[in-house]
Scaffold this motif. Structure first.
Motif, PDB file in Angstrom:
ATOM      1  N   TYR A  42    -105.492 -56.006 -50.577  1.00 36.67           N
ATOM      2  CA  TYR A  42    -105.089 -55.854 -51.975  1.00 36.67           C
ATOM      3  C   TYR A  42    -105.951 -54.803 -52.674  1.00 36.67           C
ATOM      4  O   TYR A  42    -105.431 -53.954 -53.409  1.00 36.67           O
ATOM      5  N   ALA A  43    -107.253 -54.834 -52.436  1.00 39.54           N
ATOM      6  CA  ALA A  43    -108.138 -53.843 -53.039  1.00 39.54           C
ATOM      7  C   ALA A  43    -107.784 -52.435 -52.558  1.00 39.54           C
ATOM      8  O   ALA A  43    -107.764 -51.479 -53.346  1.00 39.54           O
ATOM      9  N   ALA A  44    -107.492 -52.297 -51.263  1.00 34.88           N
ATOM     10  CA  ALA A  44    -107.139 -50.987 -50.712  1.00 34.88           C
ATOM     11  C   ALA A  44    -105.850 -50.462 -51.325  1.00 34.88           C
ATOM     12  O   ALA A  44    -105.713 -49.255 -51.588  1.00 34.88           O
ATOM     13  N   SER A  45    -104.894 -51.360 -51.562  1.00 36.90           N
ATOM     14  CA  SER A  45    -103.621 -50.927 -52.148  1.00 36.90           C
ATOM     15  C   SER A  45    -103.799 -50.439 -53.577  1.00 36.90           C
ATOM     16  O   SER A  45    -103.076 -49.546 -54.037  1.00 36.90           O
ATOM     17  N   LEU A  46    -104.763 -51.012 -54.289  1.00 31.52           N
ATOM     18  CA  LEU A  46    -105.002 -50.614 -55.674  1.00 31.52           C
ATOM     19  C   LEU A  46    -105.850 -49.353 -55.789  1.00 31.52           C
ATOM     20  O   LEU A  46    -105.632 -48.517 -56.670  1.00 31.52           O
ATOM     21  N   LEU A  47    -106.830 -49.223 -54.903  1.00 34.76           N
ATOM     22  CA  LEU A  47    -107.815 -48.146 -55.025  1.00 34.76           C
ATOM     23  C   LEU A  47    -107.507 -46.931 -54.156  1.00 34.76           C
ATOM     24  O   LEU A  47    -108.024 -45.846 -54.411  1.00 34.76           O
ATOM     25  N   GLY A  48    -106.672 -47.118 -53.137  1.00 35.39           N
ATOM     26  CA  GLY A  48    -106.394 -46.020 -52.220  1.00 35.39           C
ATOM     27  C   GLY A  48    -105.376 -45.035 -52.768  1.00 35.39           C
ATOM     28  O   GLY A  48    -104.729 -45.287 -53.790  1.00 35.39           O
ATOM     29  N   PRO A  49    -105.217 -43.896 -52.094  1.00 33.07           N
ATOM     30  CA  PRO A  49    -104.235 -42.894 -52.519  1.00 33.07           C
ATOM     31  C   PRO A  49    -102.812 -43.360 -52.229  1.00 33.07           C
ATOM     32  O   PRO A  49    -102.605 -44.269 -51.416  1.00 33.07           O
ATOM     33  N   PRO A  50    -101.824 -42.766 -52.869  1.00 32.44           N
ATOM     34  CA  PRO A  50    -100.431 -43.114 -52.558  1.00 32.44           C
ATOM     35  C   PRO A  50    -100.119 -42.837 -51.095  1.00 32.44           C
ATOM     36  O   PRO A  50    -100.684 -41.912 -50.503  1.00 32.44           O
ATOM     37  N   PRO A  51     -99.248 -43.607 -50.478  1.00 32.87           N
ATOM     38  CA  PRO A  51     -98.880 -43.344 -49.078  1.00 32.87           C
ATOM     39  C   PRO A  51     -98.204 -41.986 -48.950  1.00 32.87           C
ATOM     40  O   PRO A  51     -97.523 -41.530 -49.881  1.00 32.87           O
ATOM     41  N   PRO A  52     -98.373 -41.330 -47.802  1.00 31.43           N
ATOM     42  CA  PRO A  52     -97.829 -39.972 -47.643  1.00 31.43           C
ATOM     43  C   PRO A  52     -96.309 -39.908 -47.553  1.00 31.43           C
ATOM     44  O   PRO A  52     -95.710 -38.902 -47.932  1.00 31.43           O
ATOM     45  N   ASN A  53     -95.696 -40.953 -47.022  1.00 36.21           N
ATOM     46  CA  ASN A  53     -94.234 -40.937 -46.903  1.00 36.21           C
ATOM     47  C   ASN A  53     -93.709 -42.358 -46.769  1.00 36.21           C
ATOM     48  O   ASN A  53     -94.477 -43.308 -46.550  1.00 36.21           O
ATOM     49  N   VAL A  54     -92.398 -42.482 -46.879  1.00 37.01           N
ATOM     50  CA  VAL A  54     -91.765 -43.802 -46.875  1.00 37.01           C
ATOM     51  C   VAL A  54     -91.878 -44.475 -45.510  1.00 37.01           C
ATOM     52  O   VAL A  54     -92.027 -45.701 -45.434  1.00 37.01           O
ATOM     53  N   ARG A  55     -91.826 -43.709 -44.440  1.00 39.13           N
ATOM     54  CA  ARG A  55     -91.939 -44.317 -43.106  1.00 39.13           C
ATOM     55  C   ARG A  55     -93.288 -45.007 -42.934  1.00 39.13           C
ATOM     56  O   ARG A  55     -93.351 -46.099 -42.361  1.00 39.13           O
TER      57      ARG A  55
END
Length: 216
Positions: free
Chosen positions: A175-188
Motif C-alpha cells: 500500500y505504501a509503495a502504491s502511494l509513494l511510487g511513480p505511476p506504472p509505465p503501461n497498462v500491461r
C-alpha cells in the motif's frame, strides 16, 4: 480501496468462524482478482492518467464484468452457492456470498463516478480518492478494526503466527509503495502486477491454519 477490502475479510471471520480467511479474502477481493485477467483478455479497459486523483493515476474506463454492482451480486451468489455445495453450511455460505458485493460498496465511496451499477448503466462514485488524508484515515481505520476483530476471533496455535503477520506487513508495504511510487509505465504492467493479488488467497489460508478459534 485496498486495505478496506482485506479489513472486511478479516472482520467476517468473527461472524463466519468456520470459513478460512483465504475463502473470505477471495470473496472480498474477487472483483480485483478477476479484473487483471479481464484486462489482459481485452474485455475491460483502464488507462494511466497521472493526477486524475490524489491516490491513484488509474482511469477506469470500463469494467462492468468485474466491478458492476449487478455482476458482483451474481458473482456473490455463485461463490456462496459453490461454498454451500462444498461445505453444506448455509450460514457460512451466506456470509461468503454477501461479502463479495461489499467490494462495490467500498469502491463506491473511494472511486470517482466510474463504478457501474450494471453493464451499460449509470456510473457512480463519491470520490474519496480526491483526498489523500481522508483516504488514509478510512483505509487504516477500517484495517485496524478488521485486524482487531480477527485477533479477537482467533489465537495463535502455540507458536508465532508468522504467516499472518508477514501478510499484514506485506499489505502495509504494498500500500505504501502504491502511494509513494511513480505511476506504472503501461497498462500491461498494471494487469500483470495485479495478478499477484491471487497469491493472497492461499497465503491467508495458510496463515489462518496457524491460528485457532477462541472459545467463548
Amino acid at each position: 480501496m485496498f486495505l478496506g477490502h482485506f479489513a472486511l475479510a478479516m472482520a467476517a471471520k468473527k461472524i463466519a468462524p468456520k470459513a478460512s480467511l483465504g475463502t473470505l479474502v477471495l470473496s472480498a477481493q474477487f472483483a480485483d482478482c478477476l479484473w487483471p485477467v479481464l484486462l489482459l483478455l481485452g474485455l475491460e479497459q483502464v488507462r494511466i492518467v497521472p493526477g486524475i486523483t490524489r491516490v491513484t493515476p488509474l482511469d477506469f474506463l470500463s469494467y462492468p464484468i468485474s466491478h458492476s454492482l449487478l455482476l458482483q451480486l451474481v458473482w456473490g451468489f455463485l461463490l456462496g452457492g459453490a461454498y454451500f455445495l462444498w461445505r453444506r453450511d448455509l450460514r457460512t455460505a451466506l456470509v461468503v456470498g454477501t461479502l463479495l458485493p461489499t467490494h462495490w460498496l467500498l469502491d463506491y465511496f473511494a472511486h470517482r463516478p466510474d463504478m457501474p451499477v450494471y453493464p451499460g448503466g449509470p456510473k457512480v462514485g463519491l470520490g474519496m480518492w480526491d483526498s489523500l488524508p481522508l483516504t488514509l484515515l478510512v483505509e487504516f481505520g477500517l484495517f485496524l478494526i478488521g485486524l482487531l476483530l480477527y485477533l479477537r476471533a482467533t489465537r495463535s496455535k502455540g507458536r508465532a503466527s508468522y504467516g499472518f503477520w508477514s501478510f499484514v506487513l506485506f499489505l502495509a508495504v504494498v500500500y505504501a509503495a502504491s502511494l509513494l511510487g511513480p505511476p506504472p509505465p503501461n497498462v500491461r504492467i498494471v494487469a500483470v502486477s495485479a495478478l499477484a493479488l491471487w497469491l493472497t488467497v492461499p497465503w491467508t489460508d495458510w496463515a489462518d491454519h496457524q491460528r485457532e478459534l477462541r472459545l467463548g
